[in-house]
Design a protein around this motif. Structure first.
Motif, PDB file in Angstrom:
ATOM      1  N   THR A  79      40.506 -13.099 -27.481  1.00 59.87           N
ATOM      2  CA  THR A  79      39.196 -13.467 -26.931  1.00 59.87           C
ATOM      3  C   THR A  79      38.073 -12.800 -27.715  1.00 59.87           C
ATOM      4  O   THR A  79      37.063 -13.435 -28.053  1.00 59.87           O
ATOM      5  CB  THR A  79      39.110 -13.065 -25.447  1.00 59.87           C
ATOM      6  N   GLY A  80      38.235 -11.517 -28.028  1.00 62.69           N
ATOM      7  CA  GLY A  80      37.219 -10.813 -28.802  1.00 62.69           C
ATOM      8  C   GLY A  80      37.019 -11.426 -30.172  1.00 62.69           C
ATOM      9  O   GLY A  80      35.878 -11.573 -30.649  1.00 62.69           O
ATOM     10  N   ALA A  81      38.119 -11.788 -30.836  1.00 61.60           N
ATOM     11  CA  ALA A  81      38.029 -12.398 -32.165  1.00 61.60           C
ATOM     12  C   ALA A  81      37.328 -13.753 -32.110  1.00 61.60           C
ATOM     13  O   ALA A  81      36.493 -14.073 -32.968  1.00 61.60           O
ATOM     14  CB  ALA A  81      39.432 -12.545 -32.764  1.00 61.60           C
ATOM     15  N   ILE A  82      37.655 -14.562 -31.099  1.00 63.11           N
ATOM     16  CA  ILE A  82      37.032 -15.886 -30.973  1.00 63.11           C
ATOM     17  C   ILE A  82      35.540 -15.756 -30.702  1.00 63.11           C
ATOM     18  O   ILE A  82      34.712 -16.473 -31.299  1.00 63.11           O
ATOM     19  CB  ILE A  82      37.724 -16.692 -29.861  1.00 63.11           C
ATOM     20  N   VAL A  83      35.173 -14.832 -29.815  1.00 65.61           N
ATOM     21  CA  VAL A  83      33.751 -14.626 -29.520  1.00 65.61           C
ATOM     22  C   VAL A  83      33.013 -14.142 -30.773  1.00 65.61           C
ATOM     23  O   VAL A  83      31.881 -14.570 -31.056  1.00 65.61           O
ATOM     24  CB  VAL A  83      33.578 -13.625 -28.359  1.00 65.61           C
ATOM     25  N   LEU A  84      33.647 -13.262 -31.559  1.00 62.18           N
ATOM     26  CA  LEU A  84      33.038 -12.814 -32.811  1.00 62.18           C
ATOM     27  C   LEU A  84      32.753 -14.000 -33.724  1.00 62.18           C
ATOM     28  O   LEU A  84      31.652 -14.122 -34.287  1.00 62.18           O
ATOM     29  CB  LEU A  84      33.957 -11.822 -33.525  1.00 62.18           C
ATOM     30  N   LEU A  85      33.735 -14.872 -33.895  1.00 63.28           N
ATOM     31  CA  LEU A  85      33.580 -16.003 -34.803  1.00 63.28           C
ATOM     32  C   LEU A  85      32.530 -17.000 -34.324  1.00 63.28           C
ATOM     33  O   LEU A  85      31.972 -17.757 -35.134  1.00 63.28           O
ATOM     34  CB  LEU A  85      34.928 -16.716 -34.986  1.00 63.28           C
ATOM     35  N   LYS A  86      32.248 -17.005 -33.026  1.00 62.29           N
ATOM     36  CA  LYS A  86      31.246 -17.918 -32.478  1.00 62.29           C
ATOM     37  C   LYS A  86      29.853 -17.274 -32.413  1.00 62.29           C
ATOM     38  O   LYS A  86      28.884 -17.933 -32.029  1.00 62.29           O
ATOM     39  CB  LYS A  86      31.671 -18.404 -31.084  1.00 62.29           C
ATOM     40  N   THR A  87      29.783 -15.988 -32.770  1.00 59.63           N
ATOM     41  CA  THR A  87      28.493 -15.288 -32.797  1.00 59.63           C
ATOM     42  C   THR A  87      27.723 -15.694 -34.052  1.00 59.63           C
ATOM     43  O   THR A  87      28.299 -15.805 -35.136  1.00 59.63           O
ATOM     44  CB  THR A  87      28.698 -13.760 -32.798  1.00 59.63           C
ATOM     45  N   ARG A  88      26.434 -15.909 -33.938  1.00 66.10           N
ATOM     46  CA  ARG A  88      25.611 -16.242 -35.103  1.00 66.10           C
ATOM     47  C   ARG A  88      25.544 -15.045 -36.049  1.00 66.10           C
ATOM     48  O   ARG A  88      25.511 -13.897 -35.611  1.00 66.10           O
ATOM     49  CB  ARG A  88      24.202 -16.640 -34.667  1.00 66.10           C
ATOM     50  N   GLN A  89      25.498 -15.329 -37.350  1.00 67.77           N
ATOM     51  CA  GLN A  89      25.473 -14.263 -38.361  1.00 67.77           C
ATOM     52  C   GLN A  89      24.306 -13.311 -38.130  1.00 67.77           C
ATOM     53  O   GLN A  89      24.477 -12.087 -38.155  1.00 67.77           O
ATOM     54  CB  GLN A  89      25.379 -14.864 -39.772  1.00 67.77           C
ATOM     55  N   ILE A  90      23.129 -13.841 -37.909  1.00 69.73           N
ATOM     56  CA  ILE A  90      21.945 -12.997 -37.752  1.00 69.73           C
ATOM     57  C   ILE A  90      22.038 -12.165 -36.479  1.00 69.73           C
ATOM     58  O   ILE A  90      21.604 -11.001 -36.441  1.00 69.73           O
ATOM     59  CB  ILE A  90      20.648 -13.850 -37.764  1.00 69.73           C
ATOM     60  N   THR A  91      22.638 -12.745 -35.431  1.00 66.37           N
ATOM     61  CA  THR A  91      22.810 -12.007 -34.175  1.00 66.37           C
ATOM     62  C   THR A  91      23.754 -10.835 -34.371  1.00 66.37           C
ATOM     63  O   THR A  91      23.470  -9.709 -33.942  1.00 66.37           O
ATOM     64  CB  THR A  91      23.361 -12.937 -33.076  1.00 66.37           C
ATOM     65  N   PHE A  92      24.882 -11.083 -35.048  1.00 69.74           N
ATOM     66  CA  PHE A  92      25.841 -10.009 -35.282  1.00 69.74           C
ATOM     67  C   PHE A  92      25.243  -8.940 -36.186  1.00 69.74           C
ATOM     68  O   PHE A  92      25.464  -7.744 -35.971  1.00 69.74           O
ATOM     69  CB  PHE A  92      27.120 -10.564 -35.891  1.00 69.74           C
TER      70      PHE A  92
END
Length: 259
Positions: free
Chosen positions: A90-103
């Motif tokens: 779940t953490g990995a999927i949420v990371l991949l769906k996070t916008r680059q600028i947000t992360f």
């Protein structure tokens, strides 16, 4: 010419940072405080940098599990493994769906939180050792509540991960696991499994920059070998202080960079 020279030094920094990260992980942890920013320095996008860094450093965790497998509490394996798999994916999927600028704007906060977690791990570890040394009788924790406590920690490991190890140990201790070797081995297993399923997710989605990953993996492995050799000779409090200072310095840099 200038850009080629700049890229040459960035590659050199990736090699050095990966080597030091391997040493840090073998001695105290916190290697991501150097290897992750080094991935960003060579031009990898933030999400891919975090994914690539996770893949590069994971083999070192696997060797730790192999070394500590004899201390695992078999009755707790189902709940620890289930929480690790669900939380890590779940953490990995949420990371991949996070916008680059947000992360990217989250990076300094993640580094700062991870640094504070490392700082807190010292007194918590001493409390756990004192607790382990006292006479006690093993009791079976309530597995369902334990699962829901471990789940967000494993989610964090799949998303970013640095500094989460002692949170796993604290949760297990609060649920009745009192033997220090069992706590440490279950911590390593949960972190390794959460990162493993995250690694599989990152590979399956093409988020890994392999040319940087392999460089970091090789030199982090070499650093881990050196660090394991000297880890018993170093003062753990000094090592922890170095990790915390490094993490805070990286967090300050990214606060400045993002500002």
């Amino acid at each position: 010419m200038i850009s080629e020279l700049s890229m040459h030094w960035r590659y050199t920094w990736l090699v050095i940072a990966s080597l030091i990260a391997g040493v840090m992980n073998a001695m105290a942890g916190g290697g991501s405080f150097l290897s992750f920013p080094a991935m960003l320095a060579v031009g990898v996008l933030p999400i891919q940098a975090n994914a690539t860094n996770t893949v590069a450093l994971w083999p070192g965790q696997l060797t730790s599990v192999a070394a500590l497998r004899g201390d695992l509490r078999r009755d707790l394996l189902p709940v620890v493994l289930t929480a690790s798999v669900v939380g890590g994916v779940t953490g990995a999927i949420v990371l991949l769906k996070t916008r680059q600028i947000t992360f990217l704007h989250m990076v300094p906060w993640l580094l700062l939180v991870a640094s504070l977690l490392f700082g807190l791990s010292g007194p918590v570890s001493r409390w756990l050792r004192r607790r382990s040394a006292e006479p006690h009788t093993d009791r079976r924790p309530a597995l369902v509540p334990l699962f829901f406590v471990l789940l967000p920690v494993c989610f964090y490991i799949g998303y970013f991960g640095a500094g989460a190890g002692f949170l796993i140990m604290t949760a297990l201790a609060l649920f009745g696991v009192e033997e220090m070797n069992a706590l440490n081995s279950l911590k390593v297993l949960a972190a390794c499994t959460s990162n493993f399923v995250a690694v599989l997710t990152f590979i399956a989605t093409g988020a890994v920059m392999w040319r940087y990953c392999l460089i970091s993996m090789v030199f982090a492995g070499a650093g881990g070998y050196v660090g394991a050799h000297y880890s018993r000779k170093m003062n753990p409090n000094m090592l922890r202080a170095v990790v915390v200072i490094t993490g805070c310095a990286m967090a300050a840099y990214f606060f400045w960079r993002n500002g």
